[in-house]
Write an enzyme that holds these catalytic residues in place. Structure first.
Site, PDB file in Angstrom:
ATOM      1  N   GLY A  22       0.914  -1.092  -0.175  1.00 26.18           N
ATOM      2  CA  GLY A  22       0.007   0.143   0.018  1.00 26.18           C
ATOM      3  C   GLY A  22       0.821   1.320   0.060  1.00 26.18           C
ATOM      4  CG  PHE A  26       4.174  12.857   3.232  1.00 27.53           C
ATOM      5  CD1 PHE A  26       4.182  13.464   2.092  1.00 27.53           C
ATOM      6  CD2 PHE A  26       3.459  13.049   4.265  1.00 27.53           C
ATOM      7  CE1 PHE A  26       3.407  14.802   2.106  1.00 27.53           C
ATOM      8  CE2 PHE A  26       2.781  14.380   4.297  1.00 27.53           C
ATOM      9  CZ  PHE A  26       2.679  14.973   3.283  1.00 27.53           C
ATOM     10  CB  VAL A  29       2.212   0.267   3.811  1.00 31.78           C
ATOM     11  CG1 VAL A  29       2.272  -0.538   5.026  1.00 31.78           C
ATOM     12  CG2 VAL A  29       1.946   1.974   4.238  1.00 31.78           C
ATOM     13  CE  LYS A  44       3.143   6.616   5.936  1.00 33.35           C
ATOM     14  NZ  LYS A  44       2.135   7.322   6.460  1.00 33.35           N
ATOM     15  CG  ASP A 136      -5.284  11.757   3.965  1.00 34.29           C
ATOM     16  OD1 ASP A 136      -6.382  12.046   3.271  1.00 34.29           O
ATOM     17  OD2 ASP A 136      -4.261  11.182   3.696  1.00 34.29           O
TER      18      ASP A 136
END
Length: 466
Positions: A22, A26, A29, A44, A136
């Site tokens: 994913g 910024f 993942v 991440k 977000d």
């Protein structure tokens, strides 16, 4: 060095980094494997070259400070010369949009939508109460775990604010932006999250976005007017909440506490929410024993937990804690009636090698690890019972032991040659290859852990006759 998107099967500390699963605001993942605990996690990857130091430090600071059952759990933060790595739990069911698309009708039934929406709102309320706005909240950042419970993720755009403070800048994807972002330079971050909750609620109940168009100007015009088609499969109370969330004027949108009190969500207190599990303030001696046999010290583990350092010692402890929790919850504890007597005794069976029965007492070998009081059987002195002796042997033959205090514990005793001075490493670091000849990490700790879990289940299931 290759960019994070090009790297494959790299090794960072105790983690084997694998393929990309994913993308965040910024960074990407990736799937990863923790070698010591044989656990699959998500990592991440944040590039130091592509991100400003302030933005990177801000995200790391926020993910370290938040802890909520419906926010993705952080295990460890590590870095090298080029990147910072955030090691988190793996949400095996992917993100919310995938979950909606896989549903039979390409949308969620209202009961399921209400459950998930309450979990999302609970996480947002926790953030707002701690002075954090997400900015977000889109379907790709709402993940689901093995049990289909919500895990809010990706704090790349999140910031800390004070009540009444206005913010500016880009916030989230275009179709999730509220009207004030198009109209003003400054806006209320809390009300941005409120608008995003309305978008998510619409998506869950219809399988579509409320504001769609072929061109950006068409989408923007619909957002500025809050012009959308009401969901046909949503009850009147649900539509009422949706209309309040998708209000053009942000001052008229409800605060997060009012949202949680809305009749559509307030029916059934705690509906669909997981219990809060704060970070451990007291160490579990059984988990500490296993982690210490991986090469860490008790002092290093306790210091990392209390200081929320999220280093290797803390990460290994938290991963082991997750393993015990998953195994303990795999079988539902039940009260099982025992026959009377529960097992043959020397008085009933002359050939039994066991000594004569005593009244509710037994003596354990000196090398047995005594169970804490909450795992012991509560027996009355006026009654006698023949119970199986549950012995939990230490992982090694050593004279070390735990000393319990009111708030914590300490370690006393002498260690054997496995933890000798020659093999010792600095506090908080694994011993690496020195462990391998004595302890097969992948198989050894799992055998011990499974036996511990079995004993805990027995302690929950077996009830002494009164």
């Amino acid at each position: 060095m290759a960019s994070p998107r090009e790297e494959k099967n790299t090794v960072i500390g105790q983690y084997n980094i694998r393929e990309i699963i994913g993308y965040g605001s910024f960074g990407c993942v990736k799937l990863a494997h923790h070698r010591l605990t044989d656990t699959t996690v998500a990592v991440k990857v944040l590039s130091k070259k592509e991100l400003r130091s302030h933005d990177l430090e801000n995200e790391v600071d926020i993910v370290k400070s938040v802890h909520h059952p419906h926010i993705i759990r952080l295990f460890q933060v590590t870095e090298d010369e080029h990147c910072v790595y955030l090691v988190t739990e793996l949400a095996t069911w992917g993100h919310l949009w995938e979950y909606i698309n896989k549903s039979p009708c390409s949308r969620l039934f209202e009961f399921e939508a209400k459950r998930l929406f309450r979990q999302i709102t609970s996480a947002v309320r926790y953030l707002h109460e701690n002075g954090i706005v997400h900015l977000d909240l889109k379907a790709d950042n709402v993940l689901l775990d093995t049990n289909h419970n919500v895990k809010v993720s990706d704090f790349g755009l999140s910031i800390r604010v004070t009540p009444g403070q206005l913010v500016k800048g880009v916030c989230g994807a275009l179709i999730f932006r509220p009207p004030e972002v198009f109209l003003y330079n400054m806006f209320d971050g809390y009300k941005v999250d409120t608008w995003d909750l309305g978008i998510l609620l619409y998506m869950m109940t219809t399988g579509k976005f409320p504001f769609e168009g072929n061109k950006m100007i068409q989408i923007e015009n619909k957002i500025l007017e809050a012009r959308y088609t009401g969901p046909l499969y949503l009850s009147a109370m649900g539509r009422d909440l949706l209309s309040k969330l998708l209000t053009v004027h942000f001052n008229q949108r409800p605060a997060i506490k009012k949202i949680m009190q809305h009749p559509w969500l307030a029916l059934g207190v705690g509906f669909g929410l997981l219990p809060d599990e704060p970070l451990p303030s007291k160490l579990d001696p059984i988990i500490v024993t296993v982690v210490c046999d991986m090469g860490y010290s008790v002092v290093g583990i306790e210091k990392a937990i209390q200081g929320r350092e999220f280093n290797e010692a803390m990460g290994t402890y938290l991963l082991m804690q997750e393993h015990f929790k998953e195994n303990a919850s795999s079988v539902e504890p039940k009260t099982m009636p025992l026959p009377n007597p529960p097992c043959p005794t020397p008085e009933d069976n002359p050939t039994s090698p066991l000594p004569a029965r005593k009244n509710a007492t037994f003596s354990a070998p000196s090398n047995a690890f005594s169970l804490p009081s909450e795992f012991q059987f509560p027996l009355k002195r006026t009654r006698s019972a023949s119970l199986p002796v549950l012995l939990l042997y230490t992982l090694q033959s050593s004279s070390s032991s735990f000393i319990w205090g009111p708030d914590s514990f300490s370690w006393s005793g002498t260690l054997d040659s496995f933890h000798s001075v020659e093999n010792a490493l600095p506090s908080g670091h694994p011993q690496g290859e020195a462990i391998a000849p004595r302890w097969n990490i992948r198989q050894g700790w799992r055998r011990v852990a499974n036996r511990i879990v079995s004993i805990r289940r027995i302690c929950c299931c077996v009830k002494a006759p009164e």
